[in-house]
Design an enzyme around this catalytic site. Structure first.
Site, PDB file in Angstrom:
ATOM      1  CB  SER A 142      48.358  82.486-101.069  1.00  0.00           C
ATOM      2  OG  SER A 142      47.625  82.220-102.263  1.00  0.00           O
ATOM      3  CE1 TYR A 156      46.822  87.751-100.957  1.00  0.00           C
ATOM      4  CE2 TYR A 156      46.857  86.010-102.602  1.00  0.00           C
ATOM      5  CZ  TYR A 156      46.559  86.445-101.328  1.00  0.00           C
ATOM      6  OH  TYR A 156      45.999  85.580-100.415  1.00  0.00           O
TER       7      TYR A 156
HETATM    8  P1  NAP Z   1      39.390  88.274 -95.268  1.00  0.00           P
HETATM    9  O1  NAP Z   1      38.109  87.538 -95.289  1.00  0.00           O
HETATM   10  O2  NAP Z   1      39.529  89.509 -96.084  1.00  0.00           O
HETATM   11  O3  NAP Z   1      39.801  88.582 -93.751  1.00  0.00           O
HETATM   12  C1  NAP Z   1      41.014  89.246 -93.526  1.00  0.00           C
HETATM   13  C2  NAP Z   1      41.303  89.268 -92.050  1.00  0.00           C
HETATM   14  O4  NAP Z   1      42.553  89.946 -91.889  1.00  0.00           O
HETATM   15  C3  NAP Z   1      40.256  90.035 -91.278  1.00  0.00           C
HETATM   16  O5  NAP Z   1      40.097  89.477 -90.000  1.00  0.00           O
HETATM   17  C4  NAP Z   1      40.882  91.435 -91.178  1.00  0.00           C
HETATM   18  O6  NAP Z   1      40.506  92.101 -89.986  1.00  0.00           O
HETATM   19  C5  NAP Z   1      42.358  91.105 -91.087  1.00  0.00           C
HETATM   20  N1  NAP Z   1      43.157  92.209 -91.581  1.00  0.00           N
HETATM   21  C6  NAP Z   1      43.213  92.695 -92.842  1.00  0.00           C
HETATM   22  N2  NAP Z   1      44.019  93.764 -92.886  1.00  0.00           N
HETATM   23  C7  NAP Z   1      44.478  93.943 -91.621  1.00  0.00           C
HETATM   24  C8  NAP Z   1      45.345  94.882 -91.019  1.00  0.00           C
HETATM   25  N3  NAP Z   1      45.891  95.870 -91.725  1.00  0.00           N
HETATM   26  N4  NAP Z   1      45.605  94.757 -89.703  1.00  0.00           N
HETATM   27  C9  NAP Z   1      45.032  93.776 -88.966  1.00  0.00           C
HETATM   28  N5  NAP Z   1      44.199  92.865 -89.471  1.00  0.00           N
HETATM   29  C10 NAP Z   1      43.918  92.955 -90.779  1.00  0.00           C
HETATM   30  O7  NAP Z   1      40.576  87.323 -95.755  1.00  0.00           O
HETATM   31  P2  NAP Z   1      40.748  85.739 -95.647  1.00  0.00           P
HETATM   32  O8  NAP Z   1      40.315  85.149 -96.908  1.00  0.00           O
HETATM   33  O9  NAP Z   1      40.210  85.244 -94.354  1.00  0.00           O
HETATM   34  O10 NAP Z   1      42.341  85.673 -95.633  1.00  0.00           O
HETATM   35  C11 NAP Z   1      43.086  85.405 -94.455  1.00  0.00           C
HETATM   36  C12 NAP Z   1      44.506  85.065 -94.890  1.00  0.00           C
HETATM   37  O11 NAP Z   1      44.463  83.942 -95.753  1.00  0.00           O
HETATM   38  C13 NAP Z   1      45.184  86.184 -95.680  1.00  0.00           C
HETATM   39  O12 NAP Z   1      46.552  86.243 -95.351  1.00  0.00           O
HETATM   40  C14 NAP Z   1      45.006  85.746 -97.119  1.00  0.00           C
HETATM   41  O13 NAP Z   1      45.984  86.291 -97.958  1.00  0.00           O
HETATM   42  C15 NAP Z   1      45.147  84.255 -96.948  1.00  0.00           C
HETATM   43  N6  NAP Z   1      44.553  83.459 -98.032  1.00  0.00           N
HETATM   44  C16 NAP Z   1      43.226  83.566 -98.347  1.00  0.00           C
HETATM   45  C17 NAP Z   1      42.710  82.787 -99.375  1.00  0.00           C
HETATM   46  C18 NAP Z   1      41.274  82.846 -99.781  1.00  0.00           C
HETATM   47  O14 NAP Z   1      40.935  82.301-100.838  1.00  0.00           O
HETATM   48  N7  NAP Z   1      40.377  83.449 -99.009  1.00  0.00           N
HETATM   49  C19 NAP Z   1      43.545  81.909-100.061  1.00  0.00           C
HETATM   50  C20 NAP Z   1      44.891  81.823 -99.704  1.00  0.00           C
HETATM   51  C21 NAP Z   1      45.380  82.600 -98.682  1.00  0.00           C
HETATM   52  P3  NAP Z   1      39.664  93.484 -89.994  1.00  0.00           P
HETATM   53  O15 NAP Z   1      38.480  93.296 -90.868  1.00  0.00           O
HETATM   54  O16 NAP Z   1      39.348  93.659 -88.532  1.00  0.00           O
HETATM   55  O17 NAP Z   1      40.609  94.532 -90.483  1.00  0.00           O
END
Ligand code: NAP
Length: 244
Positions: A142, A156
């Site tokens: 991130s 985080y």
């Molecule tokens: P999200 O919408 O909350 O989706 C999270 C994904 O991770 C879901 O598919 C969830 O699957 C899975 N997950 C969460 N906990 C898990 C666990 N314990 N075991 C297996 N799978 C798990 O998040 P996102 O925004 O797509 O984020 C994805 C990645 O990008 C993360 O690493 C986040 O830190 C990073 N990121 C996000 C942003 C942002 O602004 N959105 C910015 C920078 C980085 P289930 O629902 O099936 O558990």
């Protein structure tokens, strides 16, 4: 259809929703066969598999809670058996507990580190055992690893800084085997993770918008592809100039 990843075999953690689902879609669109893990969203996982299978792609889902490293490693072995090998690992699964220090519990601290740091480490340990020269590992970090402008994201930020640091070190470790290890550092991206935080976030992004999940996904596909073989140990920020 572009096919820069034709015949490549990939595993994406946390592929059921958000950026992970966009990564799964992009890799399949480019010809890869993709296994992805999920934890709490079996319906979303099934519907993504159905969607991609209907278009002629190969994708399947495995339930594996990233908080359990042994279970995650077992899922990776299962996926490798089914795919017949492994070329690409994307450590995407992550969690965000947004809270100021007074309200942050030890359980949330430990769970954040288990999912965002320990899981990618043990996923890389298992995946690298199955990769040949040309293998690609991409860690979804991130932009909070670059600049901690957001109150309430200390743990985080700690976890993502650790993931980026681990990426750099393992790039050195795996380079002699011909495997690259890179991180992407997205800024605010429209997913469930940032739902309800848009007003708070938007003022901080010079681009005046959040990323679409397809944008970090395209960067992952590039890093996984044939033109990125000499990019190794990099942390590529994709945040609309937020931390520039
Ligand atoms: P999200 O919408 O909350 O989706 C999270 C994904 O991770 C879901 O598919 C969830 O699957 C899975 N997950 C969460 N906990 C898990 C666990 N314990 N075991 C297996 N799978 C798990 O998040 P996102 O925004 O797509 O984020 C994805 C990645 O990008 C993360 O690493 C986040 O830190 C990073 N990121 C996000 C942003 C942002 O602004 N959105 C910015 C920078 C980085 P289930 O629902 O099936 O558990």
């Amino acid at each position: 259809m572009s096919a820069s990843l034709l015949n490549k075999r990939a595993i994406v953690t946390g592929g059921s929703r958000g950026i992970g689902a966009a990564i799964v879609r992009k890799l399949v669109e480019q010809g890869a066969q993709v296994a992805f893990t999920y934890s709490a969203s079996p319906d979303a996982a099934k519907s993504l598999v159905d969607e991609l299978t209907a278009t002629g792609g190969t994708a399947f889902a495995l339930q594996a809670d990233s908080a359990d490293p042994a279970g995650l490693q077992a899922a990776i072995r299962q996926a490798v058996d089914r795919l017949g090998g492994l070329d690409i690992l994307v450590n995407n699964a992550g969690t965000l507990v947004h809270a100021l220090i007074d309200d942050f519990s030890q359980a949330d601290f430990d769970r954040t580190m288990a999912i965002n740091v320990r899981a990618p480490f043990f996923a890389m340990q298992e995946a690298a055992r199955h990769m040949q020269s040309g293998g690609r590992i991409i860690n979804v970090s991130s932009n909070v690893a670059v600049s901690a402008a957001v109150p309430g994201a200390s743990v985080y930020g700690l976890s993502k800084s650790a993931l980026t640091a681990m990426t750099r070190s393992l790039a050195h470790e795996f380079a002699p085997k011909g495997i690259t290890v890179n991180a992407i550092q997205p800024g605010p991206t429209t997913t469930d993770m940032t739902s309800g935080m848009e007003d708070f976030i938007l003022g901080m992004v010079p681009a005046g918008r959040m990323a679409h999940a397809s944008e970090p996904a395209a960067l992952v596909a590039y890093l996984a592809g044939p033109d990125a073989g000499f990019i190794n140990g990099a942390a590529v920020t994709i945040d609309g100039a937020m931390t520039a």
